[in-house]
Design an enzyme around this catalytic site. Structure first.
Site, PDB file in Angstrom:
ATOM      1  N   LYS A   1     -15.710 -62.313  42.426  1.00  0.00           N
ATOM      2  CA  LYS A   1     -17.171 -62.418  42.240  1.00  0.00           C
ATOM      3  C   LYS A   1     -17.939 -62.252  43.551  1.00  0.00           C
ATOM      4  O   LYS A   1     -19.086 -61.800  43.537  1.00  0.00           O
ATOM      5  CB  LYS A   1     -17.523 -63.753  41.577  1.00  0.00           C
ATOM      6  CG  LYS A   1     -16.805 -63.996  40.240  1.00  0.00           C
ATOM      7  CD  LYS A   1     -16.977 -62.859  39.237  1.00  0.00           C
ATOM      8  CE  LYS A   1     -15.835 -62.843  38.238  1.00  0.00           C
ATOM      9  NZ  LYS A   1     -15.723 -61.606  37.469  1.00  0.00           N
TER      10      LYS A   1
ATOM     11  N   GLU B   1     -24.711 -70.760  44.504  1.00  0.00           N
ATOM     12  CA  GLU B   1     -25.903 -69.985  44.142  1.00  0.00           C
ATOM     13  C   GLU B   1     -27.008 -70.932  43.713  1.00  0.00           C
ATOM     14  O   GLU B   1     -26.715 -72.037  43.237  1.00  0.00           O
ATOM     15  CB  GLU B   1     -25.580 -69.169  42.884  1.00  0.00           C
ATOM     16  CG  GLU B   1     -25.371 -67.721  43.053  1.00  0.00           C
ATOM     17  CD  GLU B   1     -24.995 -67.068  41.724  1.00  0.00           C
ATOM     18  OE1 GLU B   1     -24.289 -66.082  41.793  1.00  0.00           O
ATOM     19  OE2 GLU B   1     -25.393 -67.552  40.636  1.00  0.00           O
TER      20      GLU B   1
ATOM     21  N   ARG C   1     -14.177 -54.026  30.709  1.00  0.00           N
ATOM     22  CA  ARG C   1     -13.419 -53.757  29.476  1.00  0.00           C
ATOM     23  C   ARG C   1     -14.403 -53.470  28.344  1.00  0.00           C
ATOM     24  O   ARG C   1     -15.612 -53.627  28.530  1.00  0.00           O
ATOM     25  CB  ARG C   1     -12.617 -55.012  29.105  1.00  0.00           C
ATOM     26  CG  ARG C   1     -13.547 -56.206  28.914  1.00  0.00           C
ATOM     27  CD  ARG C   1     -12.895 -57.443  28.342  1.00  0.00           C
ATOM     28  NE  ARG C   1     -13.911 -58.396  27.967  1.00  0.00           N
ATOM     29  CZ  ARG C   1     -14.494 -59.276  28.773  1.00  0.00           C
ATOM     30  NH1 ARG C   1     -14.159 -59.326  30.043  1.00  0.00           N
ATOM     31  NH2 ARG C   1     -15.424 -60.098  28.314  1.00  0.00           N
TER      32      ARG C   1
HETATM   33  C1  MV4 Z   1     -25.465 -69.216  36.100  1.00  0.00           C
HETATM   34  C2  MV4 Z   1     -26.374 -69.969  35.345  1.00  0.00           C
HETATM   35  C3  MV4 Z   1     -27.485 -70.454  35.998  1.00  0.00           C
HETATM   36  N1  MV4 Z   1     -27.669 -70.209  37.316  1.00  0.00           N
HETATM   37  N2  MV4 Z   1     -25.682 -68.999  37.408  1.00  0.00           N
HETATM   38  C4  MV4 Z   1     -22.220 -68.549  32.643  1.00  0.00           C
HETATM   39  C5  MV4 Z   1     -21.320 -67.380  32.442  1.00  0.00           C
HETATM   40  C6  MV4 Z   1     -21.193 -66.787  33.773  1.00  0.00           C
HETATM   41  N3  MV4 Z   1     -20.961 -65.395  33.694  1.00  0.00           N
HETATM   42  C7  MV4 Z   1     -22.463 -67.097  34.461  1.00  0.00           C
HETATM   43  N4  MV4 Z   1     -23.004 -68.233  33.769  1.00  0.00           N
HETATM   44  C8  MV4 Z   1     -24.107 -68.847  34.222  1.00  0.00           C
HETATM   45  N5  MV4 Z   1     -24.361 -68.677  35.549  1.00  0.00           N
HETATM   46  C9  MV4 Z   1     -26.764 -69.492  37.983  1.00  0.00           C
HETATM   47  N6  MV4 Z   1     -26.953 -69.279  39.289  1.00  0.00           N
HETATM   48  C10 MV4 Z   1     -26.118 -70.168  33.993  1.00  0.00           C
HETATM   49  C11 MV4 Z   1     -24.978 -69.622  33.430  1.00  0.00           C
HETATM   50  C12 MV4 Z   1     -24.776 -69.892  32.033  1.00  0.00           C
HETATM   51  C13 MV4 Z   1     -24.516 -71.192  31.572  1.00  0.00           C
HETATM   52  C14 MV4 Z   1     -24.416 -72.279  32.428  1.00  0.00           C
HETATM   53  C15 MV4 Z   1     -24.169 -73.561  31.937  1.00  0.00           C
HETATM   54  C16 MV4 Z   1     -24.014 -73.758  30.564  1.00  0.00           C
HETATM   55  C17 MV4 Z   1     -24.095 -72.703  29.706  1.00  0.00           C
HETATM   56  C18 MV4 Z   1     -24.349 -71.415  30.185  1.00  0.00           C
HETATM   57  C19 MV4 Z   1     -24.411 -70.361  29.306  1.00  0.00           C
HETATM   58  C20 MV4 Z   1     -24.648 -69.101  29.777  1.00  0.00           C
HETATM   59  C21 MV4 Z   1     -24.830 -68.876  31.151  1.00  0.00           C
END
Ligand code: MV4
Length: 446
Positions: A116, A200, A292
């Site tokens: 990442k 982040e 994918r």
């Molecule tokens: C985040 C975020 C908020 N702020 N990053 C979740 C999947 C991954 N690909 C990235 N994700 C997230 N990253 C920052 N800087 C919120 C999510 C997020 C999430 C976080 C907590 C609980 C449920 C979530 C559902 C989708 C995305």
């Protein structure tokens, strides 16, 4: 074109790939674990090879057995589907070293996007927006506190080798940081074999909006618009739709251009998805790339008319993209409900024999599945048994069509998430498009 492809997967995605191969005149080889011998992907493929016992590590993740099966059957290419070996760069490399085409990007693109931090660094260079955060891994707690104060709380700690939301830690204050930092590192080590984490700014209640891209091996890249995947439970998507209710043509163009630039930054070929968070002010930020074909690709197919798997196979063979960006028009609205063999209140797995099965039909209804009457859902694998996809002119009509199709769907003998989807189709916030990644948590509390 390829004469024969081996499909290194099971379930609905194996069938989905076989269907496109048949339409392209390509012979198919199914591989299967012992308890999967009665599965439809085995019956529908031209040939099949047993690759081991039930545990995935001994079968669908068994690289030696899969390569042997490809050599035994003279398959020229391997389609990995999603999950299992689909994002394993070493597997892609082994295929190529054995003279078998891996239907996906190069191992190098997969490695850059799989890490990442290197993914963030690659996309920053081409001007793709990301949330403020560390440019390198954070290795000690004092450094973590220092950078978190610079970024501003709340912050989120993520594993460099992670993805899909596993092992993330949200931190609201400096006092909570030491504990969260230690736990995040321990979970990263046990989950991904690498303790490195980065930090982040945390974006509150975002939308998860992702862009489907198509890329050939000649440097051409286009996008197929977005999917909104905000309806998730514990980082498992539950419902996906296209287009998103937040995207204007301007936002779609900005996100699409960013996604195409990000793909070009890593010399990407094959299909792939750029995942973005969209905040309340419609700012978007790159999160990660999935290298994918994804579970939710059908909603994009329904609104664009493009067979994503066919384009992926053509790209792997080395053909040039046959669409330009201007050829892609978004038509109508599509919704996908993931039907899992789970209790629809507690979400506990519900494997077992399906005693009666009837799928919905009619205009604008598509079912991607692999189950049938008297099929036994196995306890060893993912609980996804079907994807119900609808397409209609407008979002309102698509929701009504989905509710109608869910009412028609009969799956007896096991519990499924169909009742949960019916609840969502009747939910006022969902109907009004008031959705974000906190939607299901609020619904479950109701
Ligand atoms: C985040 C975020 C908020 N702020 N990053 C979740 C999947 C991954 N690909 C990235 N994700 C997230 N990253 C920052 N800087 C919120 C999510 C997020 C999430 C976080 C907590 C609980 C449920 C979530 C559902 C989708 C995305």
């Amino acid at each position: 074109m390829f004469h024969k492809i081996l499909i290194a997967n099971r379930g609905e995605i194996a069938l989905r790939i076989i269907r496109t191969c048949k339409e392209m005149g390509i012979k198919t080889v199914a591989v299967y674990s012992k308890p999967d011998s009665e599965s439809l992907h085995v019956k529908l493929a031209d040939e099949s090879v047993c690759i081991g016992p039930a545990p995935s590590l001994s079968s669908y993740l068994n690289i030696n057995a899969i390569i042997s099966a490809a050599e035994l059957t003279d398959a020229e290419a391997i389609h990995p589907g999603y999950g299992f070996l689909s994002e394993n760069a070493q597997f892609a490399e082994i295929c190529e070293n054995c003279g078998i085409t891996f239907i996906g990007p190069t191992a190098e693109s997969m490695r850059i996007m799989g890490d990442k931090i290197s993914a963030r660094q690659a996309v920053i260079k081409v001007g793709v927006p990301i949330l403020p955060g560390t440019k390198e891994g954070v290795h000690d707690v004092n450094e973590a506190i220092k950078v978190a104060k610079e970024i501003g709380f709340p912050v989120i700690i993520k594993a460099t080798a992670g993805g899909g939301g596993r092992g993330m830690k949200i931190v609201h204050s400096p006092a909570a940081l030491p504990n969260a930092f230690a736990t995040a590192r321990a979970e990263a080590q046990s989950g991904f074999g690498n303790p490195e984490v980065y930090i982040e700014r945390y974006c509150e209640s975002p939308r998860h909006v992702e862009i489907q891209i198509l890329a050939d091996k000649h440097g051409n890249v286009i996008h197929l618009g977005e999917r909104d995947c905000s309806i998730q439970r514990r980082h498992q998507k539950v419902i996906e739709e296209a287009p998103s209710t937040v995207t204007t043509p301007e936002l779609r163009k900005a996100m699409g251009d960013a996604a195409v630039a990000a793909a070009k930054a890593v010399n990407y070929s094959s299909v792939g998805t750029m995942e973005f968070l969209v905040d309340k002010n419609n700012n978007f930020y790159f999160m990660e790339m999935n290298t994918r074909v994804q579970v939710e690709h059908p909603v994009t197919e329904m609104v664009t008319g493009v067979d994503v798997v066919k384009e992926q196979i053509r790209s792997a063979y080395g053909l040039k993209l046959r669409y330009t960006q201007d050829d892609i028009q978004i038509k109508g609205h599509a919704i996908e409900c993931r039907i899992n063999a789970e209790d629809s209140v507690k979400f506990t797995p519900s494997p077992g024999k399906i005693t009666d099965y009837h799928t919905p039909g009619g205009l604008g209804v598509r079912v991607d599945s692999f189950v049938y009457t008297n099929y036994s859902v196995l306890p060893h694998y993912d609980s996804l048994i079907a994807k119900l996809i609808v397409h209609a002119d407008t979002r309102d009509e698509a929701i009504k069509r989905m509710a109608r199709a869910l009412d028609e769907y009969i799956v007896d003998g096991i519990k499924t998430t169909i009742p949960f989807h019916k609840r969502i189709m009747a939910n006022k916030d969902f109907i009004e498009g008031n959705i974000d990644t906190g939607f299901i948590e609020r619904l479950v509390l109701e």
